[in-house]
Design an enzyme around this catalytic site. Sequence first.
Site, short mmCIF file in Angstrom:
data_model
loop_
_atom_site.label_atom_id
_atom_site.label_comp_id
_atom_site.label_asym_id
_atom_site.label_seq_id
_atom_site.Cartn_x
_atom_site.Cartn_y
_atom_site.Cartn_z
N SER A 109 45.89 91.53 48.91
CA SER A 109 46.95 90.67 48.37
C SER A 109 48.01 90.37 49.42
CB SER A 109 47.62 91.35 47.17
OG SER A 109 46.71 91.59 46.13
N1 SAH Z 1 44.82 95.72 45.27
C1 SAH Z 1 43.98 95.20 46.33
C2 SAH Z 1 43.71 93.71 46.21
C3 SAH Z 1 42.79 93.47 45.11
S1 SAH Z 1 41.81 92.00 45.12
C4 SAH Z 1 44.54 95.47 47.70
O1 SAH Z 1 45.64 96.03 47.81
O2 SAH Z 1 43.87 95.16 48.67
C5 SAH Z 1 41.10 92.31 43.51
C6 SAH Z 1 40.06 93.43 43.46
O3 SAH Z 1 39.72 93.62 42.11
C7 SAH Z 1 38.78 93.10 44.19
O4 SAH Z 1 38.48 94.11 45.11
C8 SAH Z 1 37.75 93.05 43.07
O5 SAH Z 1 36.46 93.48 43.46
C9 SAH Z 1 38.35 93.98 42.05
N2 SAH Z 1 37.89 93.78 40.67
C10 SAH Z 1 37.55 92.63 40.05
N3 SAH Z 1 37.20 92.86 38.77
C11 SAH Z 1 37.31 94.19 38.56
C12 SAH Z 1 37.08 95.04 37.44
N4 SAH Z 1 36.63 94.57 36.26
N5 SAH Z 1 37.30 96.37 37.58
C13 SAH Z 1 37.75 96.88 38.76
N6 SAH Z 1 37.99 96.12 39.87
C14 SAH Z 1 37.76 94.79 39.77
#
Ligand code: SAH
Length: 221
Positions: free
Chosen positions: A69
């Site tokens: 992010s």
């Molecule tokens: N917090 C992260 C950025 C997240 S991007 C950071 O600091 O880098 C969003 C993430 O959510 C992705 O890695 C994606 O694979 C994950 N994601 C998507 N759907 C999800 C679900 N149902 N359960 C857990 N993770 C999920």
Amino acid sequence: MPANQITDSYRHQGMRRKLVESLRQKGIVDETVLAALNHVPRHFFFDSSFLEFAYEDKAFPIGSGQTISQPYTVAFQTQLLNPGRGMKILEIGTGSGYQACILAVMGLKVYTIERQKLLFDKTKALLKELNYRVNTYFGDGYLGLKAHAPFDRILITAAAPGIPEALINQLKPGGIMVIPVGAGDIQVMKRIIKISDNETTSETHGTFRFVPMLGEKARDI
Ligand code: SAH
């Protein structure tokens, strides 16, 4: 990871201070949040070939079709959570692990779930190597983490089409959830406050762009 990436040089520290200053200009006021962003070297969460992008205020691809992010978004969501030391927090969407580490250095007990196995394995190994105290879980964030519930705080870092009921249930009375809601390109940032077991209030805090939260039936990319 190459050894040079794990070092936090004066140059990196300087770039990080500038980034934090720019977040202050953009309206982040919580000093504990700003201090945490100043403390955690964001370049540790990048592949070595992209290090020069680590201190721009931008989201960046981290593989498996996902992104780390934007620093402003990390700061904004963390500020909305209003976290306190010792609180138990559940993060949905571990991704690079950067946001989880920000919460860990703020003294929270962090539980984080990632749905994509490759990313989960990579990030789990990185967090261990960097010595951050974060509990990582591979699974579907829609279901939360019943075994460790209830949580003081819940943070969703992927775009949710709605508010998952299971997550509200796993929030303590008095607890706060921050979640970007919207199925399209743009999401509304919501802060949900659970007043009691059957009462919640919600506020909206501007619009953001997140990668979608994958449903139970979605497959790994
Ligand atoms: N917090 C992260 C950025 C997240 S991007 C950071 O600091 O880098 C969003 C993430 O959510 C992705 O890695 C994606 O694979 C994950 N994601 C998507 N759907 C999800 C679900 N149902 N359960 C857990 N993770 C999920």
